[in-house]
Design a protein around this motif. Structure first.
Motif, PDB file in Angstrom:
ATOM      1  N   ARG A  10       0.828  -1.203   0.000  1.00 11.80           N
ATOM      2  CA  ARG A  10       0.000   0.000   0.000  1.00 11.80           C
ATOM      3  C   ARG A  10       0.865   1.256   0.000  1.00 11.80           C
ATOM      4  O   ARG A  10       0.560   2.244  -0.674  1.00 11.80           O
ATOM      5  N   LEU A  12       3.860   1.650  -1.317  1.00 12.39           N
ATOM      6  CA  LEU A  12       4.433   1.857  -2.647  1.00 12.39           C
ATOM      7  C   LEU A  12       3.385   2.416  -3.612  1.00 12.39           C
ATOM      8  O   LEU A  12       3.696   3.233  -4.488  1.00 12.39           O
ATOM      9  N   GLU A  13       2.140   1.993  -3.458  1.00  9.43           N
ATOM     10  CA  GLU A  13       1.059   2.537  -4.292  1.00  9.43           C
ATOM     11  C   GLU A  13       0.871   4.024  -4.030  1.00  9.43           C
ATOM     12  O   GLU A  13       0.759   4.830  -4.965  1.00  9.43           O
ATOM     13  N   LEU A  15       3.042   6.074  -2.666  1.00  8.89           N
ATOM     14  CA  LEU A  15       4.251   6.794  -3.052  1.00  8.89           C
ATOM     15  C   LEU A  15       4.240   7.131  -4.538  1.00  8.89           C
ATOM     16  O   LEU A  15       4.624   8.231  -4.943  1.00  8.89           O
ATOM     17  N   GLU A  16       3.794   6.193  -5.346  1.00  3.92           N
ATOM     18  CA  GLU A  16       3.738   6.430  -6.785  1.00  3.92           C
ATOM     19  C   GLU A  16       2.742   7.544  -7.109  1.00  3.92           C
ATOM     20  O   GLU A  16       3.001   8.396  -7.976  1.00  3.92           O
ATOM     21  N   LYS A  17       1.628   7.585  -6.410  1.00  2.00           N
ATOM     22  CA  LYS A  17       0.642   8.640  -6.629  1.00  2.00           C
ATOM     23  C   LYS A  17       1.208  10.006  -6.229  1.00  2.00           C
ATOM     24  O   LYS A  17       0.996  11.004  -6.918  1.00  2.00           O
ATOM     25  N   ARG A  19       4.307  10.901  -6.248  1.00  2.00           N
ATOM     26  CA  ARG A  19       5.280  11.291  -7.275  1.00  2.00           C
ATOM     27  C   ARG A  19       4.581  11.886  -8.505  1.00  2.00           C
ATOM     28  O   ARG A  19       5.177  12.665  -9.246  1.00  2.00           O
ATOM     29  N   ASN A  20       3.325  11.505  -8.703  1.00  2.00           N
ATOM     30  CA  ASN A  20       2.545  12.034  -9.814  1.00  2.00           C
ATOM     31  C   ASN A  20       1.683  13.226  -9.393  1.00  2.00           C
ATOM     32  O   ASN A  20       0.800  13.649 -10.148  1.00  2.00           O
ATOM     33  N   GLU A  22      -0.420  13.380  -6.808  1.00  2.00           N
ATOM     34  CA  GLU A  22      -1.693  13.039  -6.177  1.00  2.00           C
ATOM     35  C   GLU A  22      -1.466  12.699  -4.698  1.00  2.00           C
ATOM     36  O   GLU A  22      -0.495  12.036  -4.346  1.00  2.00           O
ATOM     37  N   HIS A  23      -2.374  13.134  -3.847  1.00  2.00           N
ATOM     38  CA  HIS A  23      -2.293  12.753  -2.431  1.00  2.00           C
ATOM     39  C   HIS A  23      -3.671  12.883  -1.794  1.00  2.00           C
ATOM     40  O   HIS A  23      -4.539  13.592  -2.303  1.00  2.00           O
TER      41      HIS A  23
END
Length: 230
Positions: A10, A12-13, A15-17, A19-20, A22-23
């Motif tokens: 969860r 890592l998912e 974290l990827e958002k 980086r894009n 999104e939070h």
């Protein structure tokens, strides 16, 4: 304490958002960053993190505590911070502690739980030695590799040079943490998450290093320190 759940996938998912861009962090909280040991001597410590929070439109503060003070002293300081932020903003405070900062934050919640439980949204620990660290235990272990001379060097560094308290390191030993946790437990109603990284070094190597640190060695004189009267 409640059973530990592994949230790596969860994390890592999310974290990827992030980086894009999104939070899902709510702006209904005030975020308080609590720095770790020796952070007072790093002017940019947490500066990038605070800037990142600000760019996301989130209220974020860095606790200006003495990182080389004892855990209980900083727990009291953090209680004052949390009270001030809560009453000043009317929002719950989300605590994010790095290294010893996480231990200090957990201590604040443990000791002053009745005062803080309705003011704190949660606690996030990052690389925090909640149960102690072998570094502190081995350095301050008496009668072995970290004998009186090594301890005296640490006291010189922490107490004299950077004007801190040797208890800042003592409080992170296994014995001191076990004693503290037995007296002060975290309130169950406050959400808790702990982040840590894993070393690629084999556990056997780490165990060997600890055995070396526990070895009894003859007293080692330090003439230069003695000549200077330190």
């Amino acid at each position: 304490m409640a059973p530990v759940e592994d949230g790596t996938v969860r994390f890592l998912e999310l974290l990827e958002k992030i980086r894009n861009g999104e939070h899902n962090l709510p702006n209904s909280f005030v975020y308080l960053l609590i720095p770790g040991l020796f952070s007072n001597h790093a002017p940019l410590y947490f500066a990038g993190t605070k800037r990142f929070f600000s760019k996301m439109g989130l209220a974020c503060h860095i606790a200006k505590i003495h990182s080389e003070a004892s855990v209980e002293h900083n727990a009291w300081e953090l209680k004052q911070y949390i009270d001030e932020l809560y009453w000043g903003s009317g929002k719950l405070v989300m605590l994010l502690g790095h290294s010893k900062g996480g231990v200090d934050a957990a201590a604040a919640l443990s000791i002053y739980s009745s005062d803080l439980k309705n003011k704190v949204a949660g606690l996030a620990l990052v690389q925090s030695p909640y149960a102690g660290t072998p570094i502190a235990s081995d350095i301050l272990r008496e009668g072995q590799i970290a004998d009186k001379e090594t301890r005296r060097i640490m006291e010189l560094l922490i107490c004299k040079i950077i004007k801190g308290d040797i208890r800042a390191m003592e409080d992170l030993t296994y014995d001191k943490r076990r004693e503290f946790i037995s007296k002060h437990q975290l309130p169950k109603e406050i959400p808790l998450i702990s982040f840590h990284s894993e070393a690629s070094i084999a556990p056997g190597v780490l165990a060997t290093m600890t055995h070396i640190a526990h070895a009894e060695l003859p007293w080692l004189p330090l003439p230069k320190l003695r000549e200077q009267g330190l």
